[in-house]
Motif scaffolding. Structure first.
Motif, mmCIF file in Angstrom:
data_model
loop_
_atom_site.group_PDB
_atom_site.id
_atom_site.type_symbol
_atom_site.label_atom_id
_atom_site.label_comp_id
_atom_site.label_asym_id
_atom_site.label_seq_id
_atom_site.Cartn_x
_atom_site.Cartn_y
_atom_site.Cartn_z
ATOM 1 N N ALA A 172 0.814 -1.219 0.000
ATOM 2 C CA ALA A 172 0.000 0.000 0.000
ATOM 3 C C ALA A 172 0.847 1.267 0.000
ATOM 4 N N GLY A 173 2.153 1.120 0.239
ATOM 5 C CA GLY A 173 3.036 2.287 0.279
ATOM 6 C C GLY A 173 2.861 3.117 1.532
ATOM 7 N N ILE A 174 2.503 2.447 2.631
ATOM 8 C CA ILE A 174 2.304 3.139 3.908
ATOM 9 C C ILE A 174 3.071 2.394 4.998
ATOM 10 N N THR A 175 3.089 2.956 6.190
ATOM 11 C CA THR A 175 3.776 2.293 7.296
ATOM 12 C C THR A 175 2.899 1.174 7.861
ATOM 13 N N PRO A 176 3.503 0.181 8.499
ATOM 14 C CA PRO A 176 2.709 -0.865 9.148
ATOM 15 C C PRO A 176 1.730 -0.296 10.171
ATOM 16 N N SER A 177 2.145 0.756 10.868
ATOM 17 C CA SER A 177 1.264 1.390 11.850
ATOM 18 C C SER A 177 0.025 1.979 11.176
ATOM 19 N N ALA A 178 0.223 2.627 10.016
ATOM 20 C CA ALA A 178 -0.906 3.227 9.292
ATOM 21 C C ALA A 178 -1.847 2.147 8.783
ATOM 22 N N ASN A 179 -1.289 1.025 8.329
ATOM 23 C CA ASN A 179 -2.146 -0.066 7.859
ATOM 24 C C ASN A 179 -2.944 -0.661 9.015
ATOM 25 N N SER A 180 -2.304 -0.805 10.166
ATOM 26 C CA SER A 180 -2.998 -1.307 11.356
ATOM 27 C C SER A 180 -4.151 -0.398 11.730
ATOM 28 N N GLN A 181 -3.928 0.909 11.628
ATOM 29 C CA GLN A 181 -4.990 1.864 11.960
ATOM 30 C C GLN A 181 -6.165 1.742 10.993
ATOM 31 N N ARG A 182 -5.879 1.502 9.740
ATOM 32 C CA ARG A 182 -6.959 1.292 8.764
ATOM 33 C C ARG A 182 -7.807 0.082 9.175
ATOM 34 N N ILE A 183 -7.137 -0.961 9.595
ATOM 35 C CA ILE A 183 -7.828 -2.195 9.990
ATOM 36 C C ILE A 183 -8.670 -1.959 11.237
ATOM 37 N N ILE A 184 -8.084 -1.301 12.227
ATOM 38 C CA ILE A 184 -8.770 -1.065 13.500
ATOM 39 C C ILE A 184 -9.920 -0.084 13.333
ATOM 40 N N ASN A 185 -9.661 1.046 12.680
ATOM 41 C CA ASN A 185 -10.677 2.111 12.561
ATOM 42 C C ASN A 185 -11.895 1.705 11.747
ATOM 43 N N ASN A 186 -11.715 0.717 10.887
ATOM 44 C CA ASN A 186 -12.825 0.279 10.032
ATOM 45 C C ASN A 186 -13.364 -1.109 10.400
ATOM 46 N N ASP A 187 -12.930 -1.620 11.546
ATOM 47 C CA ASP A 187 -13.371 -2.950 12.000
ATOM 48 C C ASP A 187 -13.200 -4.005 10.899
ATOM 49 N N LEU A 188 -12.066 -3.964 10.232
ATOM 50 C CA LEU A 188 -11.871 -4.835 9.074
ATOM 51 C C LEU A 188 -11.701 -6.302 9.439
ATOM 52 N N ARG A 189 -11.188 -6.583 10.618
ATOM 53 C CA ARG A 189 -11.046 -7.989 11.004
ATOM 54 C C ARG A 189 -12.419 -8.647 11.166
ATOM 55 N N THR A 190 -13.359 -7.898 11.731
ATOM 56 C CA THR A 190 -14.727 -8.420 11.878
ATOM 57 C C THR A 190 -15.362 -8.639 10.508
ATOM 58 N N LEU A 191 -15.160 -7.673 9.614
ATOM 59 C CA LEU A 191 -15.716 -7.782 8.265
ATOM 60 C C LEU A 191 -15.083 -8.966 7.524
ATOM 61 N N ALA A 192 -13.759 -9.108 7.629
ATOM 62 C CA ALA A 192 -13.078 -10.228 6.978
ATOM 63 C C ALA A 192 -13.556 -11.566 7.549
ATOM 64 N N GLU A 193 -13.814 -11.595 8.858
ATOM 65 C CA GLU A 193 -14.313 -12.824 9.487
ATOM 66 C C GLU A 193 -15.704 -13.181 8.959
ATOM 67 N N ALA A 194 -16.557 -12.172 8.786
ATOM 68 C CA ALA A 194 -17.897 -12.414 8.239
ATOM 69 C C ALA A 194 -17.811 -12.953 6.819
ATOM 70 N N ILE A 195 -16.916 -12.379 6.010
ATOM 71 C CA ILE A 195 -16.727 -12.836 4.633
ATOM 72 C C ILE A 195 -16.217 -14.264 4.602
ATOM 73 N N GLU A 196 -15.240 -14.578 5.463
ATOM 74 C CA GLU A 196 -14.704 -15.936 5.501
ATOM 75 C C GLU A 196 -15.746 -16.937 5.991
ATOM 76 N N THR A 197 -16.596 -16.524 6.941
ATOM 77 C CA THR A 197 -17.649 -17.413 7.439
ATOM 78 C C THR A 197 -18.665 -17.724 6.350
ATOM 79 N N LEU A 198 -19.058 -16.702 5.580
ATOM 80 C CA LEU A 198 -19.970 -16.943 4.453
ATOM 81 C C LEU A 198 -19.334 -17.905 3.457
ATOM 82 N N GLY A 199 -18.027 -17.836 3.312
ATOM 83 C CA GLY A 199 -17.326 -18.701 2.371
ATOM 84 C C GLY A 199 -17.238 -20.156 2.793
#
Length: 200
Positions: free
Chosen positions: A170-197
């Motif tokens: 992504a051309g960003i720092t690991p900290s910035a990528n972590s913030q994207r994941i946390i601020n957008n609840d992406l782990r929960t969303l990814a878990e929902a997608i994987e569960t549907l799969g």
């Protein structure tokens, strides 16, 4: 069954190679009875053994094309009959239901408050879980709301990349990528997608 959203208003010559590349990637990742392929009118079709495989393929091709091509999905569960093997022409209840599902989701997305819906499902099996459609629509709504950076972080999560690799891509720092994941609840969303799969 997959079609492009507002395809008449997009550059098909630019989009087509992107779609073909995404299809090739998904076909190597997710086993299909009949792999993803482009048919008449830029429609994309495939046949999967389970609803989960079809949903997994739809979410992964969508993630591969984030910010480039917007797609709409119709998933129908039923029988598939080969009419002409040489030309790849098929018929059957699975296709009728997929067509009905894609038309339904297109109509729903045109209504106020449901613009982000992209996945229609027609599952008339006795064991069908009524939560599947609702969960798929919640996932659609969340995906629609994500900004480009968050979508990129989600794509990396779905691909199983570690934070360091995702940040580098992504051309960003690991900290910035972590913030994207946390601020957008992406782990929960990814878990929902994987569960549907994993649905049968």
């Amino acid at each position: 069954m997959i079609d492009q959203v507002a395809s008449r208003h997009t550059d098909r010559t630019q989009n087509h190679p992107r779609i073909l590349a995404a299809i090739e990637t998904i076909n190597t990742k997710i086993p299909a009875l009949d792999p993803l392929r482009v048919t008449v009118g830029d429609e994309i079709q495939a046949v999967y053994e389970t609803l989960g495989d079809a949903l997994r393929a739809s979410h992964h091709i969508r993630a591969n094309l984030f910010g480039e091509v917007e797609l709409r999905f119709g998933i129908g569960l039923g029988d598939v009959e080969v009419i002409d093997a040489e030309r790849g022409i098929q018929d059957g209840s699975a296709w009728w239901r997929a067509r009905a599902a894609i038309e339904e989701i297109e109509q729903l997305a045109a209504e106020p408050g449901t613009a982000g819906l992209r996945t229609g499902i027609r599952d008339e099996r006795s064991e069908a879980n009524p939560l599947t459609v609702a969960t798929a629509r919640l996932v659609d709504t969340q995906l629609f709301r994500l900004r480009p950076g968050a979508r990129e972080a989600l794509r990396s999560l779905l691909a199983g990349l570690d934070n360091q690799t995702a940040a580098k891509l992504a051309g960003i720092t690991p900290s910035a990528n972590s913030q994207r994941i946390i601020n957008n609840d992406l782990r929960t969303l990814a878990e929902a997608i994987e569960t549907l799969g994993q649905l049968p």
